[in-house]
Design a protein around this motif. Sequence first.
Motif, mmCIF file in Angstrom:
data_model
loop_
_atom_site.group_PDB
_atom_site.id
_atom_site.type_symbol
_atom_site.label_atom_id
_atom_site.label_comp_id
_atom_site.label_asym_id
_atom_site.label_seq_id
_atom_site.Cartn_x
_atom_site.Cartn_y
_atom_site.Cartn_z
ATOM 1 N N UNK A 16 61.887 -1.096 13.408
ATOM 2 C CA UNK A 16 61.308 0.181 14.229
ATOM 3 C C UNK A 16 60.961 1.125 13.425
ATOM 4 N N UNK A 17 60.628 0.905 12.195
ATOM 5 C CA UNK A 17 60.289 2.109 11.373
ATOM 6 C C UNK A 17 58.853 2.136 11.242
ATOM 7 N N UNK A 18 58.300 3.092 11.460
ATOM 8 C CA UNK A 18 56.457 3.204 11.257
ATOM 9 C C UNK A 18 56.151 3.939 10.178
ATOM 10 N N UNK A 19 55.066 3.518 9.806
ATOM 11 C CA UNK A 19 54.184 4.062 8.757
ATOM 12 C C UNK A 19 54.117 5.492 8.757
ATOM 13 N N UNK A 20 53.569 6.017 10.004
ATOM 14 C CA UNK A 20 53.225 7.339 10.283
ATOM 15 C C UNK A 20 54.232 8.288 9.986
ATOM 16 N N UNK A 21 55.499 7.901 10.467
ATOM 17 C CA UNK A 21 56.523 8.785 10.569
ATOM 18 C C UNK A 21 56.855 9.098 8.956
ATOM 19 N N UNK A 22 56.668 7.985 8.199
ATOM 20 C CA UNK A 22 57.036 8.167 6.734
ATOM 21 C C UNK A 22 55.941 9.046 6.147
ATOM 22 N N UNK A 23 54.891 8.653 6.174
ATOM 23 C CA UNK A 23 53.494 9.353 5.596
ATOM 24 C C UNK A 23 53.548 10.881 5.963
ATOM 25 N N UNK A 24 53.835 11.148 7.546
ATOM 26 C CA UNK A 24 53.754 12.520 7.997
ATOM 27 C C UNK A 24 54.916 13.132 7.468
ATOM 28 N N UNK A 25 55.973 12.707 6.852
ATOM 29 C CA UNK A 25 57.270 13.410 6.403
ATOM 30 C C UNK A 25 56.902 13.589 4.754
ATOM 31 N N UNK A 26 55.840 13.195 4.414
ATOM 32 C CA UNK A 26 55.213 13.690 2.959
ATOM 33 C C UNK A 26 55.626 12.271 1.969
ATOM 34 N N UNK A 27 56.240 11.276 2.608
ATOM 35 C CA UNK A 27 56.239 9.997 1.863
ATOM 36 C C UNK A 27 54.982 9.069 1.401
ATOM 37 N N UNK A 28 55.332 8.027 1.196
ATOM 38 C CA UNK A 28 53.950 6.983 0.862
ATOM 39 C C UNK A 28 53.723 6.234 2.258
ATOM 40 N N UNK A 29 54.825 5.714 2.883
ATOM 41 C CA UNK A 29 54.706 5.047 3.969
ATOM 42 C C UNK A 29 55.477 3.970 4.368
ATOM 43 N N UNK A 30 55.469 2.975 5.276
ATOM 44 C CA UNK A 30 56.235 2.002 5.739
ATOM 45 C C UNK A 30 55.522 0.735 6.542
ATOM 46 N N UNK A 31 55.744 -0.442 6.221
ATOM 47 C CA UNK A 31 55.506 -1.454 6.781
ATOM 48 C C UNK A 31 56.514 -2.348 7.191
ATOM 49 N N UNK A 32 56.724 -2.815 8.377
ATOM 50 C CA UNK A 32 57.913 -3.707 8.569
ATOM 51 C C UNK A 32 57.113 -5.022 9.317
ATOM 52 N N UNK A 33 57.202 -6.031 9.150
ATOM 53 C CA UNK A 33 56.565 -7.376 9.632
ATOM 54 C C UNK A 33 57.778 -7.907 10.978
ATOM 55 N N UNK A 34 58.920 -7.894 10.376
ATOM 56 C CA UNK A 34 59.914 -8.482 11.052
ATOM 57 C C UNK A 34 61.314 -8.030 10.875
ATOM 58 N N UNK A 35 62.293 -7.884 11.936
ATOM 59 C CA UNK A 35 63.533 -7.348 11.563
ATOM 60 C C UNK A 35 64.398 -8.538 10.669
ATOM 61 N N UNK A 36 65.356 -8.111 10.211
ATOM 62 C CA UNK A 36 66.207 -8.969 9.532
ATOM 63 C C UNK A 36 67.863 -8.452 9.859
ATOM 64 N N UNK A 37 68.687 -9.268 9.549
ATOM 65 C CA UNK A 37 70.413 -8.885 9.786
ATOM 66 C C UNK A 37 71.023 -8.941 8.418
ATOM 67 N N UNK A 38 70.832 -7.848 7.809
ATOM 68 C CA UNK A 38 71.131 -7.994 6.292
ATOM 69 C C UNK A 38 72.568 -8.243 6.105
ATOM 70 N N UNK A 39 72.884 -9.280 4.865
ATOM 71 C CA UNK A 39 74.366 -9.543 4.801
ATOM 72 C C UNK A 39 74.910 -8.450 3.718
ATOM 73 N N UNK A 40 74.048 -7.572 2.955
ATOM 74 C CA UNK A 40 74.173 -6.736 2.158
ATOM 75 C C UNK A 40 73.068 -5.602 2.078
ATOM 76 N N UNK A 41 73.611 -4.402 1.571
ATOM 77 C CA UNK A 41 72.637 -3.296 1.199
ATOM 78 C C UNK A 41 72.923 -2.868 -0.145
ATOM 79 N N UNK A 42 72.012 -3.350 -0.914
ATOM 80 C CA UNK A 42 72.057 -3.271 -2.435
ATOM 81 C C UNK A 42 71.311 -1.933 -3.099
ATOM 82 N N UNK A 43 72.033 -1.106 -3.832
ATOM 83 C CA UNK A 43 71.233 0.045 -4.224
ATOM 84 C C UNK A 43 71.101 0.019 -5.696
ATOM 85 N N UNK A 44 70.041 0.452 -6.341
ATOM 86 C CA UNK A 44 69.886 0.631 -7.847
ATOM 87 C C UNK A 44 69.154 1.893 -8.167
#
Length: 342
Positions: A273-301
């Motif tokens: 449900x994340x949109x490109x417009x809200x990320x870009x308008x918030x000063x970020x580069x953007x977003x694109x999401x083609x389909x949802x997933x149910x993540x087994x994990x959230x990995x951070x680096x």
Amino acid sequence: MEIFALDVGSGTQDVLVIDDKLKDFKAKVVMPAPTRLFASGIRKAGKDIFCDGYTMGGGAISMALVNHAKKFRVVMTEDAARTVRDDLEQVKERGIEIGAEADMREDYSKFTLRDVDMDSFRSSFKAMNYELPGPRDLVVAVAVQDHGSAPKGMSDREFRFEQIAGIIKKGATFRDFIITRETPVFTRASAVIRSLHDQGYHNVLVMDTKIAGIFGGMYGAKLPAIVMDVGNGHTTAASITEDGSIVGIFEHHTFSLTPNKMKDYIERLANATLTNEEIFNDGGHGAYVREPISPESIIVTGPRRMQAEETGLNIRYATPLEDVYMVGPVGMVRAYQDMKGI
């Protein structure tokens, strides 16, 4: 085949020398990024300077050059000057001259710019009794961040994300982000390839440092997953399906992400449900999401990875080869494996 894998960031440059199976470890090095090393030399010069060489990462060196030009002459070749800005007119507006070494007077310091200086690495390793293989027997895999050369009227951040999202829209695997030939779109990546060719290395591949970090971060992880690289400047998160395809991504400036905002963006990256417009308008580069997933994990680096702890999400840190600094280099080795079908 041995691989010299290098992740060139804004803070550090991280090196891994290992075989193409990620088994036979040879060497690891973490040291200040080239942009910081060059910036330090420029600040200490105390005289006019001339820069030739190649387009490299900006950041610290760009600031140092602009500040130096307020007191001394700074002359740069066209390729070197694109380190500051792709638009050379904007470089000139910052007090920097575009020219040749013949334009210099007697007393000046010279800097030859490049992101990867293999002779320096070879000499350093040799001093520690380790001999790097010769150019014919070594793959050089480099991760750098490249905003791309945006056309007039388009911001760098908009152009960069347009390139990334365009690949994902077509159905992206990590292999689709590998660059092996010079391209007018990505000037810094092309400069890395050209400079390495000029140094005698022809088995070369380049990938965006954020994509390499994500690829290295998911090494050994259970998929599907969200993988996020929280960098000093930018944060990039990708949603990865069970077969390893990238189906969603967002990129923002790290300093703009509060814990609540980061949590919200991660959750909506997963549910598409994340949109490109809200990320870009918030000063970020953007977003694109083609389909949802149910993540087994959230990995951070990434160097600012601890910010993700404040989201309250169930995260884990990426530590390929049991080393948080080797995420990018491992991503580059994996890119080579993917490209060669290893």
